[in-house]
Design a protein around this motif. Structure first.
Motif, mmCIF file in Angstrom:
data_model
loop_
_atom_site.group_PDB
_atom_site.id
_atom_site.type_symbol
_atom_site.label_atom_id
_atom_site.label_comp_id
_atom_site.label_asym_id
_atom_site.label_seq_id
_atom_site.Cartn_x
_atom_site.Cartn_y
_atom_site.Cartn_z
ATOM 1 N N ASP A 1 28.970 -8.261 -5.806
ATOM 2 C CA ASP A 1 28.148 -8.966 -6.785
ATOM 3 C C ASP A 1 27.520 -10.185 -6.111
ATOM 4 O O ASP A 1 28.243 -11.057 -5.607
ATOM 5 N N PRO A 2 26.207 -10.278 -6.075
ATOM 6 C CA PRO A 2 25.569 -11.431 -5.414
ATOM 7 C C PRO A 2 26.045 -12.772 -5.948
ATOM 8 O O PRO A 2 26.066 -13.759 -5.210
ATOM 9 N N ALA A 3 26.460 -12.828 -7.201
ATOM 10 C CA ALA A 3 26.920 -14.094 -7.777
ATOM 11 C C ALA A 3 28.182 -14.602 -7.085
ATOM 12 O O ALA A 3 28.451 -15.803 -7.058
ATOM 13 N N GLY A 4 28.972 -13.673 -6.544
ATOM 14 C CA GLY A 4 30.199 -14.058 -5.859
ATOM 15 C C GLY A 4 29.986 -14.495 -4.427
ATOM 16 O O GLY A 4 30.912 -14.988 -3.774
ATOM 17 N N GLU A 51 26.326 -22.979 -1.516
ATOM 18 C CA GLU A 51 26.914 -23.748 -2.616
ATOM 19 C C GLU A 51 28.084 -24.604 -2.157
ATOM 20 O O GLU A 51 28.365 -25.657 -2.736
ATOM 21 N N ARG A 74 28.658 -17.116 -2.368
ATOM 22 C CA ARG A 74 28.328 -18.504 -2.692
ATOM 23 C C ARG A 74 27.760 -19.281 -1.500
ATOM 24 O O ARG A 74 27.913 -20.489 -1.408
ATOM 25 N N LYS A 95 20.026 -13.330 -0.302
ATOM 26 C CA LYS A 95 20.593 -14.677 -0.352
ATOM 27 C C LYS A 95 20.945 -15.171 1.051
ATOM 28 O O LYS A 95 20.753 -16.357 1.377
ATOM 29 N N ASP A 138 17.890 -10.245 -6.941
ATOM 30 C CA ASP A 138 18.815 -10.963 -6.079
ATOM 31 C C ASP A 138 19.765 -9.982 -5.394
ATOM 32 O O ASP A 138 20.137 -8.953 -5.954
ATOM 33 N N SER A 139 20.144 -10.290 -4.172
ATOM 34 C CA SER A 139 21.093 -9.461 -3.440
ATOM 35 C C SER A 139 21.782 -10.326 -2.397
ATOM 36 O O SER A 139 21.320 -11.430 -2.067
ATOM 37 N N GLU A 156 24.877 -4.901 1.037
ATOM 38 C CA GLU A 156 25.507 -4.432 -0.203
ATOM 39 C C GLU A 156 25.349 -2.942 -0.483
ATOM 40 O O GLU A 156 26.021 -2.399 -1.377
ATOM 41 N N GLN A 176 33.599 -7.564 -2.345
ATOM 42 C CA GLN A 176 32.928 -8.106 -3.525
ATOM 43 C C GLN A 176 31.416 -7.981 -3.302
ATOM 44 O O GLN A 176 30.853 -8.665 -2.446
#
Length: 451
Positions: free
Chosen positions: A246-249, A254, A251, A7, A2-3, A228, A244
């Motif tokens: 981190d791919p999780a951040g 979402e 969103r 995303k 994931d990146s 990134e 930031q």
């Protein structure tokens, strides 16, 4: 793996506008309406015809797209000219610290004309581009203006590539390449505010988005980790130095930021950094019947980034005056309004306007409200009068026409007609407004007649 880049590409290709909140869809709808009105109003500006020097007309081609200068071009060149026209008056909508519609709409109109896209597809492309811009902006704590970058030209290039990729039907891999190519085409400096080049930012951004998507469609490649990577887009353009990553951040998909931030429609054809103070100044003018000879000093307290954008304290031209808090205050007192007719060289150079510029004092705070605009939490305006009074306006946190204080449909229509009827007959302008208000019902973007 994931990146952020992956995303982003997956979101653009898989986005279903039918699931978007109605508020987000409304933002797209009024973005189209407002931008096309501004394009028609700006059509006769010298910058538009000068920009056309680097565009190649395509008379007689059924695939050529219309530009508001009355000629037909390939999609990239039509987007260039319409983007300049949409932004040259600085009357176009504002969000995400920039001007999303003035780049997205020319991109979508030009490419959508060529491909016979529907209004629903146009709305989806606008939302895909907006959401990408907004979510990338969310993972950067700083503000591009502070580093001298114009967000419309930097973030907007990525948004336009996303919109173009949607309309071209690119797959995830191709869209990833389109975004990477666009990342290397992004450019624009705040130093050029108050000159023709600011509107060129919008035109070139729209054109670059189309070029990036078309190159990717043809097999052109870019880096798979362009956002990134330690030498990638997010770090290179980061004003904070701490994006930031981190791919999780990230969103995207979402939550709808188009629903949260929407678009802010301008009531004055000046930099949005003047609008809260203009609302306050015009209120004081009307409430106290202020005239130039009753004003000793006008005080404005605003944000440091706003003041940075408003670089012209003693403007001599209409273009320079758009980026002058001093002019905004002086013009409001002299004319008791501030519209397109006041943003001319002749009005700016009037002796009573020039004299009042000297009596405007602007101070700034480093505080920022946070959200999507690099503004102070509020603007303050107060006036010292020649008879010793001090007239204070309450703090203004949101300009009229903002997403928080939106215009009614009738007010949006009034602005559209004022702009569009400078190019089109009044009756035709009214018909065009009604057509655009029902954007999703348009079966073919060729139904939107700009010329």
């Amino acid at each position: 793996m994931d990146s952020i880049t992956l995303k982003a590409a997956q979101f653009v290709t898989g986005f279903d506008a039918g699931t978007a909140p109605e508020a987000a869809r409304h933002a797209a709808r009024i973005g189209f309406v407002d931008c096309i009105g501004c394009m028609l109003a700006g059509a006769a500006e010298p910058a538009v015809e000068l920009a056309a020097v680097i565009a190649t007309p395509m008379p007689g081609s059924n695939e050529a797209a219309p530009a508001v200068n009355g000629r037909f071009y390939g999609a990239g060149d039509a987007a260039l000219i319409n983007g300049v026209a949409g932004h040259v008056l600085d009357f176009d909508d504002v969000a995400l610290a920039g001007h999303p519609s003035t780049v997205l709409v020319p991109t979508i109109l030009a490419l959508g004309h060529e491909r016979h896209s529907t209004g629903a597809e146009a709305l989806a492309a606008w939302l895909a581009g907006y959401e990408l811009w907004a979510h990338l902006d969310e993972i950067e704590p700083g503000h591009l203006h502070d580093r001298g970058f114009h967000p419309t030209a930097v973030m907007g290039t990525l948004a336009c590539a996303a919109a173009a990729a949607r309309l071209l039907g690119l797959n995830v891999g191709q869209t990833r390449h389109a975004l990477a190519i666009a990342a290397s085409l992004a450019a624009g400096l705040v130093a050029n505010f108050g000159s023709m080049t600011k509107s060129l930012h919008a035109g070139r951004t729209a054109q670059s988005g189309i070029h990036a998507a078309r190159l990717a469609s043809a097999g052109y490649t870019g880096s798979a980790d362009v956002f990134e990577h330690r030498t990638g887009f997010l770090r290179a353009f980061s004003p904070s130095g701490t994006p930031q990553l981190d791919p999780a951040g990230f969103r995207i998909g979402e939550v709808s930021l188009a629903e949260r931030y929407g678009v802010n429609l301008k009531r004055y054809p000046t930099c949005y950094a003047t609008h809260r103070a203009l609302d306050a100044m015009l209120d004081l003018v009307r409430q106290h019947d202020l005239a130039p000879d009753t004003v000793e000093t006008i005080h404005v307290h605003t944000g440091a980034t706003q003041k940075l954008m408003l670089r012209n304290s003693r403007p001599q031209t209409g273009l320079e005056a758009k980026f002058s808090m001093e002019f905004a205050m002086a013009g409001a007192v002299v004319q008791r309004r501030l519209g397109l007719d006041e943003l001319t060289d002749g009005f700016v150079q009037r002796p009573e306007v020039q004299a009042l510029l000297e009596r405007v004092e602007v101070t700034a705070s480093e505080d920022k409200a946070g959200a999507d605009l690099p503004n102070a939490p509020f603007d303050l305006v107060w006036v010292d009068t020649t008879d010793g009074r001090v007239l204070r306006h309450a703090p203004v946190a949101h300009a009229r026409g903002s997403w928080q204080l939106p215009l009614e449909r009738a007010e949006i229509r009034d602005k559209f007609l004022d702009c569009a009827s400078r190019k089109l007959p009044q009756a035709r302008a009214g018909q065009l407004f009604d057509r655009l208000w029902a954007l999703e019902d348009i079966r073919d973007l060729r139904e939107i007649a700009l010329i």
